[in-house]
Scaffold this motif. Structure first.
Motif, mmCIF file in Angstrom:
data_model
loop_
_atom_site.group_PDB
_atom_site.id
_atom_site.type_symbol
_atom_site.label_atom_id
_atom_site.label_comp_id
_atom_site.label_asym_id
_atom_site.label_seq_id
_atom_site.Cartn_x
_atom_site.Cartn_y
_atom_site.Cartn_z
ATOM 1 N N PRO A 1 0.807 -1.231 0.000
ATOM 2 C CA PRO A 1 0.000 0.000 0.000
ATOM 3 C C PRO A 1 0.837 1.277 0.000
ATOM 4 O O PRO A 1 1.857 1.352 0.682
ATOM 5 N N PHE A 2 0.396 2.259 -0.791
ATOM 6 C CA PHE A 2 0.961 3.601 -0.863
ATOM 7 C C PHE A 2 2.391 3.649 -1.421
ATOM 8 O O PHE A 2 3.041 4.694 -1.353
ATOM 9 N N ARG A 3 2.848 2.543 -1.980
ATOM 10 C CA ARG A 3 4.213 2.524 -2.507
ATOM 11 C C ARG A 3 4.260 2.554 -4.039
ATOM 12 O O ARG A 3 5.319 2.740 -4.622
ATOM 13 N N GLY A 4 3.126 2.366 -4.678
ATOM 14 C CA GLY A 4 3.097 2.323 -6.134
ATOM 15 C C GLY A 4 3.268 3.690 -6.772
ATOM 16 O O GLY A 4 2.934 4.723 -6.181
ATOM 17 N N VAL A 5 3.775 3.694 -8.004
ATOM 18 C CA VAL A 5 3.985 4.939 -8.750
ATOM 19 C C VAL A 5 3.215 4.940 -10.065
ATOM 20 O O VAL A 5 3.448 5.777 -10.922
ATOM 21 N N GLY A 6 2.306 3.965 -10.241
ATOM 22 C CA GLY A 6 1.499 3.926 -11.455
ATOM 23 C C GLY A 6 1.984 2.953 -12.496
ATOM 24 O O GLY A 6 1.303 2.716 -13.495
ATOM 25 N N PHE A 7 3.145 2.366 -12.281
ATOM 26 C CA PHE A 7 3.663 1.336 -13.188
ATOM 27 C C PHE A 7 4.589 0.431 -12.397
ATOM 28 O O PHE A 7 4.833 0.665 -11.204
ATOM 29 N N GLN A 8 5.096 -0.607 -13.039
ATOM 30 C CA GLN A 8 5.876 -1.616 -12.331
ATOM 31 C C GLN A 8 7.379 -1.353 -12.437
ATOM 32 O O GLN A 8 7.848 -0.757 -13.387
ATOM 33 N N GLY A 9 8.110 -1.820 -11.433
ATOM 34 C CA GLY A 9 9.571 -1.725 -11.467
ATOM 35 C C GLY A 9 10.154 -0.658 -10.568
ATOM 36 O O GLY A 9 11.347 -0.680 -10.271
ATOM 37 N N ILE A 10 9.328 0.312 -10.139
ATOM 38 C CA ILE A 10 9.773 1.343 -9.199
ATOM 39 C C ILE A 10 8.722 1.471 -8.093
ATOM 40 O O ILE A 10 7.530 1.467 -8.378
ATOM 41 N N THR A 11 9.189 1.585 -6.863
ATOM 42 C CA THR A 11 8.278 1.821 -5.737
ATOM 43 C C THR A 11 8.851 2.900 -4.830
ATOM 44 O O THR A 11 10.053 3.208 -4.882
ATOM 45 N N LEU A 12 7.978 3.485 -4.007
ATOM 46 C CA LEU A 12 8.406 4.450 -2.995
ATOM 47 C C LEU A 12 8.834 3.695 -1.744
ATOM 48 O O LEU A 12 8.368 2.583 -1.487
ATOM 49 N N GLY A 13 9.687 4.328 -0.953
ATOM 50 C CA GLY A 13 10.077 3.707 0.301
ATOM 51 C C GLY A 13 10.560 4.742 1.300
ATOM 52 O O GLY A 13 10.976 5.841 0.929
ATOM 53 N N ILE A 14 10.492 4.391 2.569
ATOM 54 C CA ILE A 14 11.066 5.200 3.645
ATOM 55 C C ILE A 14 11.781 4.243 4.585
ATOM 56 O O ILE A 14 11.185 3.292 5.092
ATOM 57 N N GLY A 15 13.062 4.488 4.795
ATOM 58 C CA GLY A 15 13.828 3.605 5.660
ATOM 59 C C GLY A 15 15.304 3.938 5.572
ATOM 60 O O GLY A 15 15.695 4.976 5.037
ATOM 61 N N THR A 16 16.121 3.055 6.109
ATOM 62 C CA THR A 16 17.567 3.272 6.083
ATOM 63 C C THR A 16 18.152 2.709 4.799
ATOM 64 O O THR A 16 17.614 1.780 4.203
ATOM 65 N N ILE A 17 19.256 3.299 4.390
ATOM 66 C CA ILE A 17 19.949 2.865 3.172
ATOM 67 C C ILE A 17 21.406 2.621 3.521
ATOM 68 O O ILE A 17 22.094 3.517 4.016
ATOM 69 N N GLY A 18 21.880 1.418 3.241
ATOM 70 C CA GLY A 18 23.271 1.086 3.518
ATOM 71 C C GLY A 18 23.593 1.229 4.993
ATOM 72 O O GLY A 18 22.852 0.799 5.871
ATOM 73 N N GLY A 19 24.709 1.900 5.281
ATOM 74 C CA GLY A 19 25.135 2.076 6.665
ATOM 75 C C GLY A 19 24.540 3.297 7.331
ATOM 76 O O GLY A 19 24.822 3.560 8.508
ATOM 77 N N ASN A 20 23.733 4.046 6.605
ATOM 78 C CA ASN A 20 23.111 5.241 7.181
ATOM 79 C C ASN A 20 21.994 4.828 8.132
ATOM 80 O O ASN A 20 21.047 4.164 7.752
ATOM 81 N N GLN A 21 22.087 5.262 9.378
ATOM 82 C CA GLN A 21 21.104 4.872 10.389
ATOM 83 C C GLN A 21 19.842 5.730 10.367
ATOM 84 O O GLN A 21 18.819 5.358 10.948
ATOM 85 N N ALA A 22 19.919 6.870 9.704
ATOM 86 C CA ALA A 22 18.760 7.765 9.653
ATOM 87 C C ALA A 22 17.809 7.326 8.546
ATOM 88 O O ALA A 22 18.235 6.943 7.451
ATOM 89 N N GLU A 23 16.513 7.372 8.848
ATOM 90 C CA GLU A 23 15.532 7.024 7.822
ATOM 91 C C GLU A 23 15.506 8.084 6.726
ATOM 92 O O GLU A 23 15.651 9.275 6.996
ATOM 93 N N GLN A 24 15.329 7.620 5.504
ATOM 94 C CA GLN A 24 15.274 8.513 4.356
ATOM 95 C C GLN A 24 14.125 8.107 3.434
ATOM 96 O O GLN A 24 13.731 6.942 3.405
ATOM 97 N N CYS A 25 13.631 9.072 2.682
ATOM 98 C CA CYS A 25 12.681 8.754 1.620
ATOM 99 C C CYS A 25 13.489 8.376 0.384
ATOM 100 O O CYS A 25 14.533 8.979 0.104
ATOM 101 N N TYR A 26 13.007 7.397 -0.342
ATOM 102 C CA TYR A 26 13.768 6.945 -1.505
ATOM 103 C C TYR A 26 12.849 6.323 -2.556
ATOM 104 O O TYR A 26 11.688 5.993 -2.290
ATOM 105 N N PHE A 27 13.402 6.192 -3.760
ATOM 106 C CA PHE A 27 12.781 5.407 -4.812
ATOM 107 C C PHE A 27 13.552 4.101 -4.917
ATOM 108 O O PHE A 27 14.783 4.113 -4.858
#
Length: 237
Positions: free
Chosen positions: A84-110
């Motif tokens: 839910p709420f992660r779609g962008v209208g087509f397949q292969g890309i989604t929205l996300g919020i969380g950590t990336i790699g070694g970064n401990q802070a949550e981030q918005c990302y594709f």
């Protein structure tokens, strides 16, 4: 997609030859190409080659149609299992919020969901939403073999900051997340900058602009003053 040959006597129906079947968007297509000749005047080898060629033609035709429909669905509809709420209208890309790699802070990302190698593109101070989207779409195009014109079309329609806002709300309320409002800071950076530009434009518009008629009046007045000055100068000679 399947093509199957049945030899004489193999089926109780008496049919022998080729059966071609396909399933496209839940609809079943099938055709039968019998080796039973329409007339003894038709050579057996010729008829066999003719029917086999027809069977192969339909198999290829339906395979191409299925591939085209699959591609169009891929670039125009969301995957049925997208969260839910992660779609962008087509397949292969989604929205996300969380950590990336070694970064401990949550981030918005594709997230580009390349098979076996998902890639997260963070939205940051140096990579605002529009730039992150542009990069994500380009990687999406490379990963899934998307046509250039379809890549360009998707680049022009980035998700809005409000989509990340709704995702944050959903994750906090339904997925036991604890995401502060600050996680959206860089998502809204371009929108804030545009609002500031609009405020500046509005302030400038409130100041009385130089009118063309005013410029003409000034020009005429200067010409009169110069003419009067020259007349006075000639009178003194």
């Amino acid at each position: 997609m399947a093509i199957q040959f049945y030899d004489k006597g193999e089926l109780s129906s008496g049919f022998y030859g080729w059966r071609v079947a396909a399933m496209i968007r839940g609809k079943r297509y099938q055709k039968y190409f019998s080796l039973r000749r329409p007339s003894d005047a038709v050579p057996e080898t010729l008829w066999r080659r003719y029917q086999e060629t027809r069977a192969e033609y339909y198999e290829t035709r339906w395979a191409m149609r299925a591939a085209a429909i699959k591609y169009l669905d891929f670039i125009s509809t969301e995957h049925p299992r997208v969260k839910p709420f992660r779609g962008v209208g087509f397949q292969g890309i989604t929205l996300g919020i969380g950590t990336i790699g070694g970064n401990q802070a949550e981030q918005c990302y594709f997230q580009v969901n390349a098979p076996g190698n998902p890639i997260r593109i963070a939205i940051t101070e140096n990579q605002p939403l529009s730039k992150a989207w542009d990069r994500a779409v380009r990687l999406w195009g490379e990963a899934f073999g998307i046509r250039q014109k379809d890549i360009e079309a998707k680049r022009q329609i980035p998700p809005t900051p409000e989509q990340f806002k709704r995702l944050r709300k959903h994750m906090n309320e339904e997925e036991s997340a604890s995401l502060g409002v600050g996680v959206l800071h860089y998502v809204y950076a371009e929108q804030r900058a545009e609002l500031e530009r609009q405020k500046s434009r509005n302030r400038l518009n409130k100041e009385r602009p130089v009118d063309r008629d005013d410029l003409l009046d000034v020009h005429a007045r200067l010409e009169r003053e110069i003419s009067e000055f020259m007349e006075r100068s000639d009178a003194r000679i």
